[in-house]
Scaffold this active site. Structure first.
Site: not given
Ligand code: UD1
Ligand code: CA
Length: 463
Positions: A18, A25, A77, A83, A337, A390, A444
Site C-alpha cells: 500500500r 516499507k 523470509q 506473519t 556547509r 580554494n 589590481r
Molecule cells: C497485522 C495483524 C493484525 C493487526 C495489525 C496491526 C496478522 C495476520 N495481522 O495486520 O491483526 O491488527 O498487524 O498493525 O498478523 N510481515 C512479514 N512477513 C510476512 C508478512 C508480514 O515480515 O510474510 C511483517 C510486515 O513487514 C509488517 C508486519 O509483519 O511489519 C505486519 O504485516 P502487515 O502485512 O502489515 O499486517 P497487517 O495487515 O497490518
Molecule cells: Ca501493518
C-alpha cells in the site's frame, strides 16, 4: 527470582504494497529516522538478550541501512507467506532459548518503551503462554479484531475475514505480543493458511492456544496512537504529524516558544534551550543542539549542528554540520556547509556561503561571499563579494586570514594564501601571494583619468 531472558523479534519482511514504493516499507522515514530504527530503539530499552529482524522485501537495503549492531541478527523470509511464517523463520536462532519473546512489527513505530516493559512484566507476572497488546479505537478498519468470550480473548479475526458483527468490535490487535518461548514454535506449525489472503496468520495462534488450554492474556494500551501501524503514505504523514506535535509540546513545556507548531519540524533527537523562539516554517533535524535565548527566524533548516546561546539566525538559512558560538548572527540567506565554525559574536550576512571554514570571534562577513577551507581569526572584516579561490581544478587549498585583517570588497584570495595580522587587502584585488602582517596588499589595474574626454568626443562627432 531473576526475571527470564527477553528476546525480541521484529517483523520487517513485508513489501508494504500500500506504500506503492520501491523502498521497503520499514525504511520510510518518520521523524528523520526509518520506521525500523524507531522500533529497534524501543526494543533495546528492555535490554533483550537477542534481537532478530525478519527481512524479506528489500532485505539487503534494510540490512545496509541498519549497519552492524551488537546482538542484532537478520533472518531472511523468502517468500513472505504471512506473519506466522515470518516468526517461524526465527526458530533456528531461538530454538535453544527460553524465556519471553517480545514480537514487534517494523511498521508500528510509536510504541513507548514503558508500554513494552509493561507488556513483558504483565505477561511474565500472569505466567501466560501469550499476551496480546490491544487497544480500543474509534476506527478499527484494517486491524484484526479481538473476539472475547466471557471477557477472555478467544481469537483474533482479520478485517478481511470478519463478519459484519465482528467488524463492529472496536478492540483491535496491535500486532505486538509477548510469548513464552517454550510452546511457541511447535504451535506455529499448527497454523494453516485458510483465509481470504492464503497467508499464515500469526493471529490464529490465539485460538490454537485456547484450544490447548494455554493461558492467553491481553494488555490494553490506553493511548491507541502508540500502536498505530503504518500501511500507507497517508498514515505515514499522520503518524509523523503526531510525532512532531509531541516533540513541539515537550519543547514548549520546557520553555521554548514555537510560534506556529503546525509548521515547525523538529526531529525527536534535537535539544533546544529555554527562551529560544522558533518562527514558522523552521526545520531542525538530526543531532542538533540549540542553546537558550536564540531566535530562529522563518524558513531556516538546521541539520546536525551545535548552536550556542543567544544566537540569531535570520530567515532562509541552510546550516549543515556546523558550530555557532554565543551571540553570533547568521543570515538572511546564508549557507553554512559542514565543518563551519562561527565564533562568539561573529556576523554572517546575506548570500554568504561557508564551507570547512572557521570565522573567529567578532569577525564579519556581511555580504555576498564564498569562504571555503579558510581559517579566519578574530575581528576580521571580510568585505562584500570576497571569494576564497580554494580549488585549482584538482585540489583544495587553504586560506588563512589572521586576527584584525581587513579584506576590501570584491577581492579574490587565491589559495594557498595567508593574510597577516592587521593587514589590509585593497578592494578589487586578486591576491596570489601572502600579505605580511600590517601590510597593504593591492593587486589590481591602476586607474587612469582622461581629462576632458567627454568634451573632446563631442567635438569629434561633429567633424
Ligand atoms: C497485522 C495483524 C493484525 C493487526 C495489525 C496491526 C496478522 C495476520 N495481522 O495486520 O491483526 O491488527 O498487524 O498493525 O498478523 N510481515 C512479514 N512477513 C510476512 C508478512 C508480514 O515480515 O510474510 C511483517 C510486515 O513487514 C509488517 C508486519 O509483519 O511489519 C505486519 O504485516 P502487515 O502485512 O502489515 O499486517 P497487517 O495487515 O497490518
Ligand atoms: Ca501493518
Amino acid at each position: 527470582m531473576a526475571s527470564p531472558d527477553i528476546h525480541v523479534v521484529i517483523l520487517a519482511a513485508g513489501q508494504g504494497t500500500r506504500m506503492k514504493s520501491r523502498l521497503p516499507k520499514v525504511l520510510h522515514r518518520m521523524g528523520g529516522k526509518p520506521l525500523i530504527e524507531h522500533v529497534l530503539r524501543t526494543a533495546e530499552t528492555v535490554n533483550p538478550t537477542t534481537v532478530t529482524i525478519i527481512v524479506g522485501h528489500g532485505a539487503d537495503m534494510v540490512r545496509d541501512s541498519m549497519g552492524t549492531r551488537p546482538n542484532v541478527s537478520y533472518v531472511l523470509q523468502e517468500p513472505q507467506l504471512g506473519t506466522a511464517h515470518a516468526l517461524q523463520q526465527a526458530e533456528s536462532t531461538l530454538s535453544r532459548s527460553t524465556g519471553t519473546l517480545l514480537l514487534l512489527s517494523g511498521d508500528v513505530p510509536m510504541l513507548r518503551p514503558s508500554t513494552l516493559q509493561r507488556l513483558a512484566t504483565t505477561h511474565q507476572g500472569a505466567g501466560a503462554a501469550a499476551t496480546v497488546a490491544t487497544a480500543i479505537v474509534e476506527r478499527p478498519y484494517g486491524y484484526g479484531r479481538i473476539v472475547r468470550t466471557k471477557g477472555r480473548i478467544a481469537r483474533i479475526v482479520e478485517e478481511r475475514d470478519a463478519s459484519p458483527a465482528v467488524r463492529q468490535i472496536r478492540e483491535i490487535n496491535s500486532g505486538i505480543y509477548a510469548f513464552d518461548l517454550r510452546p511457541l514454535f511447535d504451535a506455529l506449525r499448527g497454523i494453516a493458511a485458510q483465509n481470504t489472503q492464503g497467508e499464515y496468520y500469526l493471529t490464529d495462534l490465539v485460538a490454537i492456544y485456547r484450544r490447548r488450554k494455554l493461558p492467553v492474556e491481553t494488555l490494553l494500551v490506553e493511548d491507541p496512537q502508540e500502536i498505530r501501524g503504518i500501511n500507507s503514505r497517508t498514515e505515514l504523514a499522520e503518524v509523523s504529524r503526531i510525532v512532531r506535535q509531541t516533540k513541539n509540546e515537550e519543547l514548549m513545556a520546557a520553555g521554548v516558544t514555537i510560534i506556529d507548531p503546525a509548521t515547525t519540524y523538529i526531529e525527536p533527537d534535537v535539544e533546544i534551550g529555554p527562551d529560544t523562539v522558533i518562527h514558522p516554517g523552521v526545520a531542525i533535524q538530526g543531532q542538533t543542539r540549540v542553546g537558550a535565548a536564540c531566535e530562529i527566524h522563518s524558513y531556516v533548516r538546521i541539520v546536525d549542528s551545535q548552536i550556542a546561546d543567544k544566537v540569531v539566525i535570520q530567515d532562509f538559512c541552510l546550516i549543515l554540520g556546523s558550530r555557532i558560538a554565543e551571540n553570533a548572527t547568521v543570515g538572511p540567506f546564508a549557507h553554512l556547509r559542514p565543518e563551519t565554525v562561527v565564533g562568539d559574536g561573529a556576523k554572517i550576512g546575506n548570500f554568504v556561503e561557508l564551507k570547512k571554514t572557521t570565522l573567529g570571534p567578532g569577525s564579519k562577513a556581511n555580504h555576498l561571499s564564498y569562504l571555503g577551507d579558510a581559517t579566519i581569526g578574530a575581528k576580521v572584516n571580510v568585505g562584500a563579494g570576497t571569494i576564497t579561490c580554494n580549488y585549482d581544478g584538482t585540489s583544495k587549498h587553504p586560506t588563512v586570514i589572521d586576527d584584525g585583517a581587513f579584506i576590501g570588497s570584491d577581492s579574490q584570495l587565491v589559495a594557498p594564501v595567508r593574510i597577516g595580522k592587521d593587514a589590509y587587502v585593497a578592494a578589487g584585488s586578486s591576491i596570489t601571494e601572502d600579505v605580511p602582517p600590517g601590510a597593504l596588499g593591492i593587486a589590481r589595474g591602476r586607474q587612469t583619468n582622461v581629462a576632458d574626454w567627454v568634451e573632446r568626443r563631442k567635438t569629434q562627432a561633429k567633424d
